[in-house]
Structures are given as C-alpha cells and as structure tokens.
Design a protein around this motif. Sequence first.
Motif, PDB file in Angstrom:
ATOM      1  N   PHE A 122      -0.208  -6.903   2.388  1.00 58.34           N
ATOM      2  CA  PHE A 122       0.617  -6.327   3.440  1.00 58.34           C
ATOM      3  C   PHE A 122       2.030  -6.059   2.921  1.00 58.34           C
ATOM      4  N   ILE A 123       2.511  -6.954   2.061  1.00 56.92           N
ATOM      5  CA  ILE A 123       3.862  -6.747   1.521  1.00 56.92           C
ATOM      6  C   ILE A 123       3.916  -5.472   0.689  1.00 56.92           C
ATOM      7  N   THR A 124       2.949  -5.309  -0.229  1.00 56.49           N
ATOM      8  CA  THR A 124       3.041  -4.093  -1.053  1.00 56.49           C
ATOM      9  C   THR A 124       2.745  -2.848  -0.224  1.00 56.49           C
ATOM     10  N   GLY A 125       1.869  -2.984   0.779  1.00 59.55           N
ATOM     11  CA  GLY A 125       1.635  -1.853   1.668  1.00 59.55           C
ATOM     12  C   GLY A 125       2.918  -1.432   2.364  1.00 59.55           C
ATOM     13  N   THR A 126       3.662  -2.428   2.852  1.00 61.80           N
ATOM     14  CA  THR A 126       4.926  -2.128   3.519  1.00 61.80           C
ATOM     15  C   THR A 126       5.916  -1.499   2.543  1.00 61.80           C
ATOM     16  N   LEU A 127       5.955  -2.024   1.316  1.00 62.71           N
ATOM     17  CA  LEU A 127       6.842  -1.430   0.307  1.00 62.71           C
ATOM     18  C   LEU A 127       6.468   0.044   0.090  1.00 62.71           C
ATOM     19  N   GLY A 128       5.161   0.326   0.059  1.00 63.06           N
ATOM     20  CA  GLY A 128       4.706   1.704  -0.091  1.00 63.06           C
ATOM     21  C   GLY A 128       5.206   2.579   1.046  1.00 63.06           C
ATOM     22  N   LEU A 129       5.115   2.058   2.260  1.00 61.07           N
ATOM     23  CA  LEU A 129       5.605   2.810   3.414  1.00 61.07           C
ATOM     24  C   LEU A 129       7.111   3.048   3.293  1.00 61.07           C
ATOM     25  N   MET A 130       7.825   2.047   2.748  1.00 60.23           N
ATOM     26  CA  MET A 130       9.277   2.201   2.561  1.00 60.23           C
ATOM     27  C   MET A 130       9.570   3.315   1.556  1.00 60.23           C
ATOM     28  N   ILE A 131       8.778   3.354   0.501  1.00 64.23           N
ATOM     29  CA  ILE A 131       8.970   4.415  -0.492  1.00 64.23           C
ATOM     30  C   ILE A 131       8.747   5.775   0.175  1.00 64.23           C
ATOM     31  N   ALA A 132       7.738   5.829   1.059  1.00 66.58           N
ATOM     32  CA  ALA A 132       7.440   7.092   1.736  1.00 66.58           C
ATOM     33  C   ALA A 132       8.538   7.480   2.718  1.00 66.58           C
ATOM     34  N   SER A 133       9.359   6.505   3.129  1.00 64.32           N
ATOM     35  CA  SER A 133      10.392   6.842   4.119  1.00 64.32           C
ATOM     36  C   SER A 133      11.599   7.535   3.492  1.00 64.32           C
ATOM     37  N   VAL A 134      11.627   7.604   2.163  1.00 65.13           N
ATOM     38  CA  VAL A 134      12.728   8.323   1.502  1.00 65.13           C
ATOM     39  C   VAL A 134      12.541   9.829   1.739  1.00 65.13           C
ATOM     40  N   GLY A 135      13.615  10.489   2.083  1.00 64.66           N
ATOM     41  CA  GLY A 135      13.514  11.935   2.318  1.00 64.66           C
ATOM     42  C   GLY A 135      13.914  12.285   3.739  1.00 64.66           C
ATOM     43  N   PRO A 136      13.657  13.518   4.141  1.00 67.62           N
ATOM     44  CA  PRO A 136      14.108  13.921   5.473  1.00 67.62           C
ATOM     45  C   PRO A 136      13.305  13.260   6.579  1.00 67.62           C
ATOM     46  N   ASP A 137      14.011  12.853   7.627  1.00 72.71           N
ATOM     47  CA  ASP A 137      13.363  12.302   8.806  1.00 72.71           C
ATOM     48  C   ASP A 137      12.518  13.390   9.450  1.00 72.71           C
TER      49      ASP A 137
END
Lengths: 503, 162, 332
Positions: free
Chosen positions: A167-182
């Motif tokens: 779950f931690i690395t999954g969340t980190l992945g989601l954080m990486i995906a949050s970079v960029g335009p909203d």
Amino acid sequence: MTGLSVAWTTLTGTWALPAALMGLVWGIIGGALPGISASITIALLLPFTFGLDPTIAIIMLASAYVGAEYGGSIPAILIRTPGTNSAAATAIDGYEMHKQGRSGEALGLSLVAGTIGGLIGIFMLILLAEPLADIALAFTPPAYFSLGLLGLSVIATLSEGSMIKGFITGTLGLMIASVGPDPVSGVTRFTYDSPELLGGIRPIVVMIGIFAVAELLSQAGQPPWDRSSAQTRIKLPSLRTLWSLKRSLLLGSGIGVFEGVTPGAGGTVAAFLSYNEAKRWSANPELFGKGSPEAIVAPEAANNTVAGTALVPTMSFGIPGSNSTAILLGGMLLHGLQPGPMLFEKHPDFVYGVFSGLVMANLLQFPVGIIILTPCIWLVNRPKPWLMSYILALVLTGVYAVDHSLFDVALCIFFGVLGYLMRLFGYPFLPMVLGVILGRLVESQYRRALAISGGEHAIFVTDPISLGLLIACALLVSYSLYTTYLRPARDAAEARPESPSTN
Amino acid sequence: MTERTHTRRDLVSGIVMLGVAGLYWIEAGKLEISFLDDEVTVRGFPNLLAYALGLFAIALIVQSVIVLVRHRPPAGESLADPETRRRHGMAIGLLAFAVGYVLLAPIIGYVLAATLLIAAAVWWQGARLHWTIIPAALAGAIVLWAVFVRLLGIQLPPGLWF
Amino acid sequence: MTISRRRALSTLALVPAGLAMPGIVRAQNAPAAGVPRYPVPHVTLITHSSPGGGGDVMGREMIKHLPQIMGVTMAVENVSGAAGARAMTRIATGPTDGSVVYITTPTHVNTAIMSRPPHGLEHLQALVNIFFDPQYLMVRNESPHKTAAEMIAAARANPGRQRWGATLPSALERQLVEQVKRAASINVTAVTHDGGGDMLINVLNGSLECGIGELQEVLGQIEARRLRLIGVFAPQRVPATPDVPTMREQGVNIVAEKFRGLATARNFSPAAIAAWEAAIPKLVEVPAFKDWITKSALVNAFMKHEEAKAFEARFVASQREFFREMGITTRG
C-alpha cells in the motif's frame, strides 16, 4: 459475405502483405527497444506512410501496433525492462524464468500467447465491433473511476510479503502520478516551475527506472551468473503445455477484450488484472513470481488482445482508447478517412482491408518472432560485464528518446536508485507501477463523476456498471485480506499443537 | 508478515515514509485553489494520498515495533559487513557513471558519452582491462546511435562539439 | 491513460533515405522553376504536435504547396514535449535567417504563462496569423435543445443543473464555458476532460448536456446523426457548416480566437517576413489547399506581421487576465 471478398482482394492484389510485414517488424523492433512505446513506434512510422494508399497505410500502422504490443515482452523477459508499458506484468515471471536459464521457454510462451491473444482480439473486433462499441459508450465517469479502483485493488495481491508495504509503494506511485496539471483546474502541481514536469512524469520513465536501472545497480555487485545450462534457442510450448495453460490464456484474452473496448484503460491494466486473476485461479499460485508459465501467458494474451479490441472505439467512434490508437486515429485523418459510425458503411473496403491486414500481421508475428528471438537470446548470453554495460547504455538512450529529454534520463536514474532502495528495504514495486499508471485516471474520473452528479457520491452506486465494478473490487480486496492474514493465522492455529508458531 | 531480518529496516523506512507523507502534505497545502476548481479542489487528492501514506507508515512502524519488542529478532545484514559494503559500493560506482553520462552528453555529444559510459561500466564490473574495451564500447555506441538516429529518426543529444 | 492528442515524441519528418520504399513514397516539396527564392533555400516548420496532431497535419498540408510559391524546399519537424516549451527553445535559439519557423496555436502561449520555460514569449514574435479554429457547441441527437439559445434558456431556468463538457482545463474550450456563463448570466457546471475523445463519450452517453469542441474530432458522429452542432463561436457562420448559427446570432456575443499561425525568433530577417506576408495569401488560394481548409472547418484569418503581433499581444494579455482572475496563476 462481401467483407470476405474485399479482404481477399486486399490481401492478394496490393501491397498489403509486404506492408503488414514491414509494419510488424518495425513494431517488434520499436516495442523491444526500452523507452520506445507502442505509441512512439507508430508515430515514428507515420511519416513513412504519406503517399501510400490509405488502406495500405493503416494496415502498416496497425501492424506496427500489433508488433509493438508483442515486442515489449522481449526485453521484459530478457533484461527485466518492459519495452512498453503493458509488458510490465510480463517482466515479473519472465525475467525469473530467464534467470533460471529458461529464456527460450519464456519467449516461446509469450510469442504463442501473444499470437493467440492477438488473433482473439482481431476476431472480436471483426465479429463484435458494434455490440462492443456500445459497451464503450455505456462507460460513464463513475464507471471509469470504479474500473480504475479495480485496477488499484490488484495492489492488495501483488504486494507479496507485506501488504502494508504494498500500500505504501502504491500510494507513492499515485503521488508520482499527481505531478503535473490538475485535471479540473489546470493548476500545476509539484512541478516547481519546471517545463519538463509540466506534462507530468511518464509511467515508462518510472518503470524503466525501478525495473531496469534498479536491476542493473543490484547486479553490479553480484557475481557473474552461471549460464552453462541456459537455453540458447527459443522453445515453443507443446500443444499439451498450451492446453494446460488454457485457463490463463482465456482469462487474459477475456480481460483484454473488455479493457480494450473501454477507452482509457488499456493494455497495462489488462495485463496486471490478468496476472492477478490467473494467479487466483491457478492450481499452483505459489509459483507466481518464481517463473510460472501461466504468469507469462495471461498478461501477454491480455495485452495482445487489447491491441485488437482497442480498435473498436477508435474505428467505430473515432475515440482513441490509448495513446497508440490516438496516433492511429491521426493516421486515418491524415489519409482522409473519418473514423466514426459511418466508416463501416462508407468505406467497407477500407475496414475489411484493415481487418485482413491485421489478421495477417498476427499470423506473421509467429514466424517473425521465431526468427528474431534466437539472436536476442544469443545477445543476452554475452559475458556479464559487457551485457550489463550495453544494457545500461541502451536503457538510458531509450529513455532519452521518449521525449528528447536528458531530464527524463536523470529522472529515470533517480527512480533506479529508488528501486534499489525499495529492494533493499523489501518493498514491492509492482504496486508503484499500478499507482503511476492509474493515478490520473482515478482522480480525474472521480472528480468528473462528482461534477456531473453535483457532488453526490451516490452516483458511484446508482450507475450499474460502476456498482458492479465496485462489488468486484470489494470481493477482490477481501479475498486478498483473507488469504494474507486470516488463512495463515488459521493454518498456524491448526498447526500449533505440533510446532510452536514461528511468526 | 515481514521477515524478521527486515524488521529494523521496516522501522527505519516507516519513519522515512511518515516524513515523506508530512512533506507531501505540507507541499500540497501550498497548492493554489483556482476559481475553476471543484469541491474536491486541487489539494483534495494529494491530501488524501498524504493521509493514506501517513496511515500506512504508522501501521508499518507499529507492526515493526511490536515484532521487535516481542521477538527481539537478530539484526539482519548490517552495513559493517564487508560483503554488503562491497555490493553497495559497486552499485554506487555504476550510478556515478550513469550520472556522469547525463552530465557529459550535452557537452561531448551522445556517441562519446555513451562510449565512455559503456567502457567505464565494463571495466567497473570486472572485465579485464584491455585496450579493446574502447573500440568495443565505441562500436556499441555507434550501433545504438545508428538504430535510434538512422533507423528510427530520433535525434540523440548532439553535444556542443559534434 | 490520457486520451489527449498530445503525443510522446519528436521525430524528423524527413524520410531517412535508406528506408523509403521505392516508388511508393513521393517527394512533394521540390520547388518549381521561375519562382522567387526565399532568403534561404530550405525551411523547417517546427510544430510541437506529434505526427498526426493538429499542427503537424497543418504543416504537412502547407509544405505540399508552399515550396512552389516560395521557391524553397520545406520539411516539418515535430519538436514535441513539455507542452511546447521545447519547441520554443528550439525557435528562440535557432537561426533568424528565415530557415526555422514555428507553427503556433494558443498552447505555447498558455505554457509560457503557466510555467517558466527557459525560452518564453519574450524570445518569440508572431510572424503571421493564418486561421482561426472555430469552436462548436454540440449536443447528442436525443437532446431536446435544438439551438444554443434554447440550451441557454434551459440553463437559466435550472441554475447549476446543466453540465457542459470541455477538454483540458487550460484549453480555450474551458475558458469559453466561463465566458458564456458571464455573458449570458447563467450558472452551469463545467466538466473538464483529458481530451476531445473523452468528452465526446460523455456527450454521447448523456452524462453531459452539451460539449464544446472542434469539428474535426466529431465529424464522424455528425455524419451518423448521433451528434448535432447548435452553435459556433465565430464572427460569421463557417463555410464548412453553413447551417450552424453563430453564438452571436443566438444572443451570446462570444468569439473564440483559437488561432493558428506562424512565429519566429526575435530579430527575424525582414526580407523573410515580407516573403511570408506575400506567400500566405497565395497559399490559401491554391484549390487543393482551399479544399483542405473547408474540410477541416478552418476559418481564414490572415494577418500580416504587425497585425499578427498586435493580435498576439492582445491575446496574451487576455489569457494572462483570465488565468489571474481564475486564480490559476498569480504570475505575469
């Protein structure tokens, strides 16, 4: 049926066959080069098709798409580098088999599964284009959100060893995906004014980093491997073997049909879902992650099926389901064809011509694969220092080619270090891949659904497709929780009289 | 369900992850909410992720502390172990070459930078030091260059001199 | 996951010689004899869109005819990535003798405003403007609303209930929703998407009451009578869609200025500027090119250099204003 005669004329009377072959070879090469995704492969081929007859041009481009979806599995198996996004799931067990000296077997499995999956996809496209197109239309934003969630729920089973860490690395992945335009307001997030980050971080850069660069870094300190027993030729699975793998094949293709027709989901999610399901329904789930043939067959059948069915929304609506089909669509527009509901009525010659070309590309994939794979196996059996060094150069070159950006190369190296540390600290990296791939889909569809419902969360259960997917998701997660926590505890309780618990 | 030897590392990485969650949360709070935004806002998803990561990190910390206190597992391989240090050293060396490639490529151009990268990496990973390394590395770089630039038509870093 | 047409990579459009299939690929850019020669013999048109994208298609149509008019050879080069930032750098640091020209849309303006690219608008200048890309208000065929006026009346009667689709949040379509809201004093919910195709599905399946987009993306749906166009954000009706009334006709005085033009580095050769000013009016009169303009539903909006510069300055100012008002950026 006039379609068949059109198909026959296209195949025999024109450049269709050489075009399909050329597109296919191009696709396999592009797909096999790390960083060159299926969409890039097609985009690179596009300028070559100007001046060709539209049908021939699209056959060539679609064959390249078929080839690239397959080609991505070659480096996934041989150097643990998914050549395309959707080959990431294949890298898990494929590379395991390679390390065990079973490279030829793994490549044979992926070739056969890919060809079968590809053919299933094309036949679904030919037979069911219209009913399948209706499925695509029935997918509303809440349904897409739930589909994304279903993809993420696979994290629970992919995190071997520690669900919390998954779950931690999954969340980190989601954080990486949050970079960029909203996705709603367009405000840029976490880009710190860097134009390089303006479009977000591409999943392929993350994947090559945590798969390939991390592997190279940890291999640097390992002693040279013993390859005396390694296979040097491709080994095709026997019919008996194939029969024993039928469940994985069908699961993969079934999921592939579904994911292909729903725009936005694509081959990567299909591959991971299939991996997961194949494991759940397997007689030997414990072999998954340790070089299970089923674990190669399922995702490869899935992503090759997607290559066919993804053309359903592209051709019948003019709505591309992925970056690759978006470029195919661009290709059709460039050649003066307007994809959409009328395409089948107005240009049947084109439609059936393309179908026949695709069938041809899938059939050709088999002999072409056999010819290409043996030298590939030879290449990866070179002395270790040389092999690792060339792979490092290849990988860094491929990442640069994604976007002509040294920044991406640096980013990829960064993710390589992250992957190295994740390995050191026992964190699974597949959840991170899923997070990176699905983050944007999940967030933007969630917010879109709420915008449409006026802020009412009820929309996620009143939409029937969304409800069904949410239930599937809940079942999946509870099953994983059960197998991870409850079943071992119960087994341990039963075993206690003989031997005291060790954990 | 972590292996025991990982327990101490779990504690360390759990604390690091808690820090990452906090940092991400602080940064997410700085995002500007525009008038085009919806009710979830630009911060909504990042905040959720920060909370989730924080929660998972705390769970990991608690889990590892419980295991440490109850079972007192033996320490895993430590950094003092010469073999471990050697392995990390090898990785750091390779990493340095990769970083060097990124820094050098825009100056000396792709072919030279890739040649140096391959040659250095080959030497570092234990190939016998011999003059043939350089031409072999150069050949590798040229093959890659030919595939990407000639066959695919993708430009590679040109460099200032070439 | 994005369905946007933003694609992954840059590639030289010129066919590497060794790979051309003999006899099938024709060169289309040989200059005719006896025409004036441009200041330089070879011109590269840079686009930030990938092969098959909007700017790329336009460039490739242009180089079918421009070489004969200008007496040069031409090629299109895709410098994609970083939302146009990389292309801007390429132009700003490239030669100013006339050999490199940038095919522009509002994308690079927005990128320059919203982030800090190494080379921004201060390094570029508009060369000429060529087209406007009209934006349409569209509904699915089952929709009860036959015109934009009806749509807006319904929105006024049910404040906040209608959902209007737009593409990317930073795209002009999204701004149009805000402008309509303001001009017609209505309250509708704007729903953004990752691209035109994404939005189209939600218009077709009824998740949205209407959407704003371009004709090219929905032509297939219009032909199949699944989608109707009920208004166009243009000063006059568009030749490709003579039956679609303008928004202005329907009481909403809003015109979308999604321009398509050319830009160059500052200090661009004056002789080259003059040559382009002369060439574009000839280009849009070439019959084959004219057909393409009609088919693509583009509107001729040729502006000479000075006019285009003034237009761009106005456009940039209004974008800055919009972004600041909406709180998307505090800069500029």
